[in-house]
Structure formats: C-alpha cells, structure tokens
Enzyme design. Structure first.
Site, PDB file in Angstrom:
ATOM      1  N   LYS A 133     -41.614  28.368  23.434  1.00 52.44           N
ATOM      2  CA  LYS A 133     -42.485  27.892  24.513  1.00 52.44           C
ATOM      3  C   LYS A 133     -42.392  28.809  25.735  1.00 52.44           C
ATOM      4  O   LYS A 133     -43.405  29.235  26.283  1.00 52.44           O
ATOM      5  CB  LYS A 133     -42.105  26.461  24.916  1.00 52.44           C
ATOM      6  CG  LYS A 133     -43.006  25.921  26.013  1.00 52.44           C
ATOM      7  CD  LYS A 133     -42.525  24.622  26.593  1.00 52.44           C
ATOM      8  CE  LYS A 133     -41.610  24.838  27.773  1.00 52.44           C
ATOM      9  NZ  LYS A 133     -41.321  23.618  28.540  1.00 52.44           N
ATOM     10  N   HIS A 153     -45.338  17.935  24.418  1.00 52.84           N
ATOM     11  CA  HIS A 153     -46.557  17.162  24.165  1.00 52.84           C
ATOM     12  C   HIS A 153     -47.295  17.714  22.951  1.00 52.84           C
ATOM     13  O   HIS A 153     -47.727  16.973  22.070  1.00 52.84           O
ATOM     14  CB  HIS A 153     -47.500  17.237  25.374  1.00 52.84           C
ATOM     15  CG  HIS A 153     -46.961  16.583  26.601  1.00 52.84           C
ATOM     16  ND1 HIS A 153     -46.745  15.231  26.694  1.00 52.84           N
ATOM     17  CD2 HIS A 153     -46.587  17.101  27.801  1.00 52.84           C
ATOM     18  CE1 HIS A 153     -46.274  14.935  27.893  1.00 52.84           C
ATOM     19  NE2 HIS A 153     -46.158  16.056  28.581  1.00 52.84           N
TER      20      HIS A 153
END
Ligand code: SF4
Length: 216
Positions: A133, A153
């Site tokens: 990420k 998410h």
C-alpha cells in the site's frame, strides 16, 4: 471460480458502477514523494484525523526531511505520538530517509521518476515497514505510475466481491492489468469512499450497495 476474463469484466463493471455513484474523481495534485511516503507510514493503523495531526506535529517540529533524519528517535516518536505506534513509526520513517540518503546522497526521492515501475516498487519495498500500500501510494500519487494501493477498505471490499485472490499484491495486479492507468487513482478513491460509506467492516449496508449483484 471465475476465469481471468470474468474477473476483469467484473472489475471494469465495478469501476463503472462506482463512477456512476460517486463520480470520476480527479487525480489529486502530485505530492512530493517523501511527503507521500511519510504520510502513508503515519496512516498505518490509525484514522485520517490522527494521521493528519501526526503529520502536522512532525512538520511543525522539523523544517526539512534532513532534520527528521538527524532527529533523535525519541523526539520524533513524541512529535507523531497522536497517530499511535509513535516509536515504531519514528523508526520506520528514519530508516526510510536513511535508505534514500544512502542511495542518492541526499534525502530526495525524485530519482524514482526515471526508474521503471517495477524497479521503483522494488526499491520502496526494500525499506523496513514499507509494504504494497505504502509503495503504491508513492508511485501512484506522486509519480502517476500505474500502481494501485490496496488499503484496508479496498482489501475488504475485494475479498467480499471475490476479486483477485488472497494477497494485496494479487488484487493490485488484477486491477492494474484491467483498468486504464489514468483511471486507477479515481477507482482507488471511489473504492475507499464505498468502504467508508457502504461496505463497512461491520454491518455493511448491502441493501444500499450498487455492487450487490457482483457480491457473494
Ligand atoms: S453487497 Fe455488501 S458485502 Fe458486497 S460489496 Fe456491497 S456492501 Fe460490501
């Protein structure tokens, strides 16, 4: 088990549905890559509000990234403590800045622009505490390279939708192979918004979800 073509069709449709629901978000102005790197490290396991407060605490205390590199770890941990895990994040930030300086002779990440996406990703992932990420955020938001950050998410939504296997890397690969580079950032932002509003970790609002026809 969906075929690879089915998965790609599904990803394209999900991208369209979210765009209809939330609009096509503009690519945010490119940020300095070290700002993005540090912000993303600070965002680990905390919410946006505390991450922002930690970043503001850090930049109020230190004027340059070189100052941060030279700061004692304890002081740095104190400056960012509102975001939680202050000591761990302070160590990660200092390690990252030190690795950049070791490679380039200065605390500047702009050299990544000239590298292939794969090599730039490899360099970022070689830093302690930098995962898919964080590395993809730097490459996508600061350089516009074809990378897709898979945050909590997005990981949750994609798992529920049966997309891209078990790892963040597999999900990111499927999306990068399927969605045009100039739409990746907007798709990322729309998925995050969907995760915050509808496909929440607990009690997702499936009856209100525009993706429900694609969900298991
Ligand atoms: S139908 Fe429910 S679980 Fe599936 S994506 Fe929508 S909100 Fe999430």
């Amino acid at each position: 088990m969906k075929s690879s073509d089915d998965l790609k069709r599904c990803v394209r449709r999900i991208c369209e549905l979210l765009e209809c629901e939330y609009g096509r978000k503009k690519h945010p102005a490119k940020t300095d890559p070290i700002d993005t790197l540090v912000l993303t490290i600070l965002s680990q396991t905390t919410n946006f509000k505390n991450c922002k407060a930690a970043y503001e605490g850090l930049t109020a205390e230190y004027k340059t990234w070189q100052d941060v590199l030279e700061a004692p770890e304890d002081d740095l941990a104190k400056a960012i403590s509102i975001g939680g895990l202050g000591r761990i994040k302070a160590r990660r930030i200092k390690n990252a800045l030190s690795r950049i300086k070791e490679k380039e002779g200065e605390v500047d990440l702009r050299f990544l622009a000239a590298m292939s996406t794969e090599d730039a990703m490899g360099f970022l992932l070689s830093m302690d505490g930098v995962g898919q990420k964080t590395a993809a955020c730097v490459l996508c938001f600061s350089f516009g390279k074809p990378c897709f950050p898979v945050d909590t998410h997005i990981y949750r939504i994609c798992k529920r939708l049966g997309l891209g296997g078990n790892s963040r890397e597999e999900i990111a690969s499927l999306i990068v192979e399927t969605i045009a580079g100039n739409k990746l950032c907007a798709f990322h932002l729309n998925l995050v918004e969907h995760g915050r509003r509808i496909c929440t970790a607990r009690n997702p609002k499936c009856n209100d979800c525009v993706l429900k026809d694609y969900c298991y």
